[in-house]
Design a protein around this motif. Structure first.
Motif, PDB file in Angstrom:
ATOM      1  N   HIS A   1     -67.912  42.819   5.170  1.00 32.90           N
ATOM      2  CA  HIS A   1     -68.750  43.532   4.179  1.00 32.90           C
ATOM      3  C   HIS A   1     -68.483  44.791   3.668  1.00 32.90           C
ATOM      4  O   HIS A   1     -69.223  45.559   2.843  1.00 32.90           O
ATOM      5  CB  HIS A   1     -70.067  43.685   4.834  1.00 32.90           C
ATOM      6  N   ASN A   2     -67.119  45.296   4.203  1.00 33.64           N
ATOM      7  CA  ASN A   2     -66.552  46.553   3.687  1.00 33.64           C
ATOM      8  C   ASN A   2     -65.303  46.191   2.735  1.00 33.64           C
ATOM      9  O   ASN A   2     -64.479  46.880   2.130  1.00 33.64           O
ATOM     10  CB  ASN A   2     -66.186  47.503   4.867  1.00 33.64           C
TER      11      ASN A   2
ATOM     12  N   ASP B   1     -66.405  51.947   1.981  1.00 36.04           N
ATOM     13  CA  ASP B   1     -67.183  52.612   3.247  1.00 36.04           C
ATOM     14  C   ASP B   1     -66.044  52.992   4.089  1.00 36.04           C
ATOM     15  O   ASP B   1     -65.720  52.437   5.116  1.00 36.04           O
ATOM     16  CB  ASP B   1     -67.936  51.418   3.844  1.00 36.04           C
TER      17      ASP B   1
HETATM   18 MG   LIG Z   1     -70.300  49.156   4.926  1.00 32.35          MG
END
Ligand SMILES: [Mg+2]
Ligand SMILES: Nc1ncnc2c1ncn2[C@@H]1O[C@H](COP(=O)(O)OP(=O)(O)O)[C@@H](O)[C@H]1O
Length: 323
Positions: free
Chosen positions: A204-205, A218
């Motif tokens: 998810h990053n 992130d």
């Molecule tokens: Mg993140």
């Protein structure tokens, strides 16, 4: 200001007023996305607004972004020059809101995994050359100490965890963690050149835009350490997806350099994901507990046999290497 403002979180009209003045744009709508993140729509643009834990935390990320783009790494989303925005002891940053792809990036296919590794390799190629001054803004990452803490936290939760997971399996994971920490060689000195690592290499990053670009996002956990530790995390995230099939992972050439490191096998055997997800089950609120539990159960119990085989195989391999 025409403002269909949803008062989610604690984004106040006064902050929006400040934001609008700094952007020199009229804000039309604000959507809370998740805690501390908002989509801000102005007459001209869409912006992503994020709250940071501190000014120093944000400033070092802005510097890192600047360094990366000055050095030809274009796969980070740039901060708007009005960042940082300080407001009532809170700190925010603005960046362009990028339309996400409908299909989220998940490390599911070999092509996705290779693309993530290529992006990381390019990132480290740049961050291995950051100045001492910039590097010193990031904390020193110490994998062994992080894992010691993680194992200790897991052990202290065992009296509660046995209500959710089979005790024999929990004991087995504790033994795996202990074995890794007993056999890892501290300060082996061969872990590679210092770099700034991303520090949170989860799917998810990696952000896939609707236009098809893949961005690294992130940097909240970015730290000073040899690049190796980002790949250790990558392997830890990918192993459950490939059913602990080590051969599948080693097909990626980027890893060959790191697979030669003394502690590589041990680093990849440590059940960091189980310890993390079990802890999450215990710390999440009742609303999200069920989802966290399902995920942790899948990882801890349903995959146990495969994980055990994987551990046994690599332990044998490690013993062989020791001669
Ligand atoms: Mg993140
Ligand atoms: N510039 C952006 N444009 C659109 N969406 C974004 C942007 N930056 C982040 N996101 C989305 O917001 C999510 C959370 O952002 P992130 O910076 O990873 O914060 P955290 O993981 O700390 O909550 C990301 O997973 C991504 O889906």
């Amino acid at each position: 200001m025409k403002n269909k403002f949803y008062q989610g979180d604690d984004l106040t009209p006064r902050l929006l007023f400040l934001l609008s003045a700094r952007l020199e744009e009229t804000i039309q709508t604000v959507f809370p996305l998740k805690e501390g993140k908002w989509l801000v729509i102005t007459k001209k643009h869409k912006w992503f607004l994020k709250r940071y834990s501190s000014l120093s935390q944000l400033e070092k990320q802005i510097q890192l972004h600047r360094f990366l783009s000055n050095n030809g790494f274009t796969k980070v989303i740039p901060f708007h020059p009005i960042s940082p925005i300080k407001f009532e002891k809170q700190v925010f940053a603005v960046m362009p809101f990028i339309e996400p792809s409908k299909k989220p990036f998940r490390f599911q296919t070999k092509a996705e995994r290779e693309e993530a590794l290529q992006l990381l390799a390019l990132f480290h190629q740049k961050t291995e050359n950051v100045s001492e001054e910039m590097a010193s803004g990031f904390h020193m990452f110490d994998q062994i100490s992080v894992w010691r803490k993680r194992l200790t936290a897991f052990q202290s939760l065992l009296p509660e965890l046995v209500r959710y997971f089979p005790p024999a399996i929990l004991e087995h994971y504790t033994d795996m963690g202990k074995w890794c920490l007993e056999h890892v060689v501290e300060q082996p000195g061969d872990e590679g050149k210092m770099a700034v690592i991303h520090g949170d290499v989860a799917a998810h990053n990696f952000f896939r835009s609707a236009a098809g670009s893949l961005y690294l996002i992130d940097f909240d956990l970015a730290a000073r350490a040899p690049a190796l530790f980002d790949y250790v995390q990558w392997v830890n995230r990918v192993l459950p997806i490939v059913g602990w099939d080590v051969e599948k992972i080693m097909e990626h050439r980027v890893l060959s350099l790191y697979a030669r490191k003394k502690n590589w096998l041990i680093y990849t055997m440590f059940p960091a994901d189980v310890f993390r997800e079990c802890r999450r089950v215990m710390s999440t609120s009742s609303k999200e507990k069920r989802i966290a539990y399902q995920h942790a159960y899948e990882l801890t119990v349903k995959s146990f046999t495969k994980r055990k085989e994987f551990f046994k195989k690599w332990k044998r391999e490690w013993e062989k290497q020791q001669g």
